[in-house]
Design an enzyme around this catalytic site. Structure first.
Site, PDB file in Angstrom:
ATOM      1  N   GLU A  39       6.769  32.568  -1.325  1.00  0.00           N
ATOM      2  CA  GLU A  39       7.929  31.875  -0.744  1.00  0.00           C
ATOM      3  C   GLU A  39       8.492  32.605   0.467  1.00  0.00           C
ATOM      4  O   GLU A  39       9.049  31.986   1.375  1.00  0.00           O
ATOM      5  CB  GLU A  39       9.016  31.687  -1.813  1.00  0.00           C
ATOM      6  CG  GLU A  39      10.001  32.824  -1.991  1.00  0.00           C
ATOM      7  CD  GLU A  39       9.366  34.118  -2.500  1.00  0.00           C
ATOM      8  OE1 GLU A  39       9.891  35.200  -2.183  1.00  0.00           O
ATOM      9  OE2 GLU A  39       8.360  34.052  -3.228  1.00  0.00           O
ATOM     10  N   ASP A  40       8.333  33.922   0.512  1.00  0.00           N
ATOM     11  CA  ASP A  40       8.846  34.697   1.638  1.00  0.00           C
ATOM     12  C   ASP A  40       8.165  34.295   2.937  1.00  0.00           C
ATOM     13  O   ASP A  40       8.819  34.056   3.962  1.00  0.00           O
ATOM     14  CB  ASP A  40       8.665  36.199   1.383  1.00  0.00           C
ATOM     15  CG  ASP A  40       7.264  36.547   0.878  1.00  0.00           C
ATOM     16  OD1 ASP A  40       6.394  35.650   0.846  1.00  0.00           O
ATOM     17  OD2 ASP A  40       7.040  37.710   0.507  1.00  0.00           O
TER      18      ASP A  40
END
Length: 456
Positions: free
Chosen positions: A268-269
């Protein structure tokens, strides 16, 4: 008319020229990373925001799960930030989580710091870190958010210097200069327990990974972010959804936006950073600080399966770069270059290869020392060189293993990696599944195998 034919010498000459050109490109990238490391990390000035009453407020979000290696010191590093206006929100999914003992002790030691504990996850996707953070994200007081993993510590001036960069771009009067929407920190691994896998991980993160990471961000032609320590605005994140399509204020909003929109991605980063880059047309920047990551009990098998996991995720997000990855590795690139210069110039590989490997190692060591801020002690240098050699030898076998599958295990749960890095949860029997152990993101923690009902 017959088709033209080419002699084998012509073909070999063309291939040798291409191989040598690729080798020059790789050295250019490596030297750019080395130069960036020297220029950015060997001097860390104090920010004027450290004592400014006008410093904008920041909400620090720290997701927790269990007793990570060095947890007390990691979390304490946010309590002692030299910054006048911040709050800390600790997110835990389970009220019985052992990390809460450490948090409560720190809150008693630093009662003057505005710190809160947010218990309970909200399921918005398969990513456990996102599920853990959603409540804190919504309850945060300030627009500027600093998301920093529990196995990361930061120097006291890190927050102020990061806010400096975020604010300077917003205040810029140059319309041609793109606004900085995210400030991130290159991971720097610290290993002290002597595990071979941990040494290999440190050798990888502090040299090859850091060198490429710095160079790509210096060129800034595409998003390249590891989410160990990222600073951005919630108001920006609320305008993106992971589609990576440019957005306008007048575009209709459909579906989920903000942090919850990224719950379906394992990385997700990287997806958040890419969404800010492509959807809002903002850019990223590195500060002069690093995200210190203390590596715990990582065996060599753990290291191998950890690298396999993230290559499998990456090959669905950036397939072209993943296909090219073996050709960027030291042993493959040097072999191609040795054959090329031997054919073109008659230079013996027995002369070329030793010179190459010594020079390559020197650059990697220089990057390591730039990030560390000090020369590697002599008694540690040979240990580092040994781990560096192991990392180089294993790089291609790890890549070959990774491209042959789509399943990964993360914190005791199995996932199938789908298009664009999205994942689907798979049933698991609670076994180790090929040597993957409890870890999070791009860092190491207290490595122990967790049964399914304990893992996030």
């Amino acid at each position: 008319m017959s088709n033209p034919t080419y002699s084998s010498s012509t073909v070999y000459g063309v291939l040798s020229a291409i191989g040598l050109g690729w080798y020059v490109v790789l050295w250019s990238i490596g030297l750019l990373g080395c130069k960036t490391g020297r220029g950015r990390y060997r001097l860390r000035p104090r920010s004027p925001l450290a004592t400014s009453p006008a410093a904008p407020g920041v909400s620090i979000l720290r997701p927790l799960k269990g007793l990570d290696t060095n947890l007390f010191e990691n979390l304490e590093s946010t309590f002692v930030q030299e910054y006048p206006n911040f709050e800390i929100l600790f997110s835990v999914a389970d009220e019985d989580d052992q990390a809460l003992m450490v948090v409560r002790e720190l809150m008693s030691v630093y009662p003057q710091i505005n710190a809160k504990i947010i218990i309970g996850e909200e399921i918005v996707g398969v990513n456990p870190k996102v599920n853990n953070l959603v409540k804190s994200y919504r309850q945060a007081t300030h627009d500027i958010l600093w998301v920093i993993d529990s196995n990361v510590s930061a120097a006291p001036g890190t927050l102020a210097r990061a806010v400096d960069i975020l604010n300077e771009s917003s205040a810029s009067q140059n319309p041609a200069k793109k606004r900085i929407g995210l400030v991130h920190h290159v991971p720097f691994a610290i290993e002290y327990q002597g595990y071979l896998g941990a040494r290999a991980e440190a050798a990888f993160l502090n040299t090859n990974h850091a060198k490429m990471y710095l160079a790509i961000n210096a060129v800034a032609v595409e998003s390249c972010v590891v989410g160990k320590s990222n600073l951005f605005r919630r108001s920006d994140l609320e305008r993106v959804n992971g589609s990576l399509k440019p957005r306008k204020e007048t575009d209709p909003r459909e579906g989920e936006y903000g942090l919850a929109a990224f719950g379906s991605f394992l990385a997700e980063d990287n997806m958040i950073a890419s969404a800010l880059w492509h959807e809002l047309d903002v850019r990223h920047d590195l500060s002069c600080d690093v995200a210190h990551n203390v590596i715990g009990k990582m065996t060599l098998v753990d290291y191998v399966w950890r690298r396999v996991r993230w290559i499998r995720v990456r090959k669905h997000m950036v397939p072209a770069a993943t296909i090219l990855e073996p050709f960027t590795e030291n042993l493959v690139a040097s072999s191609i270059a040795a054959a090329s210069v031997n054919y073109l110039f008659g230079v013996s590989p027995w002369i070329f290869l030793p010179v190459h490997h010594i020079a390559w190692l020197w650059v990697d060591l220089d990057v390591y020392e730039s990030l560390a801020g000090y020369p590697l002690p002599a008694h540690e240098r040979w240990k580092f060189i040994g781990a560096w050699c192991i990392r180089e030898i294993l790089a291609i076998p790890i890549w070959m293993l990774a491209v042959c599958g789509n399943e990964v295990t993360w914190r005791g749960k199995r996932y199938q990696v789908l298009r664009a890095g999205q994942v689907r949860s798979r049933a698991t029997d609670g076994t180790r599944n090929g040597g993957l152990w409890c870890q999070e993101g791009e860092s190491s923690s207290q490595y122990k195998s967790l049964p399914t009902d304990e893992a996030i």
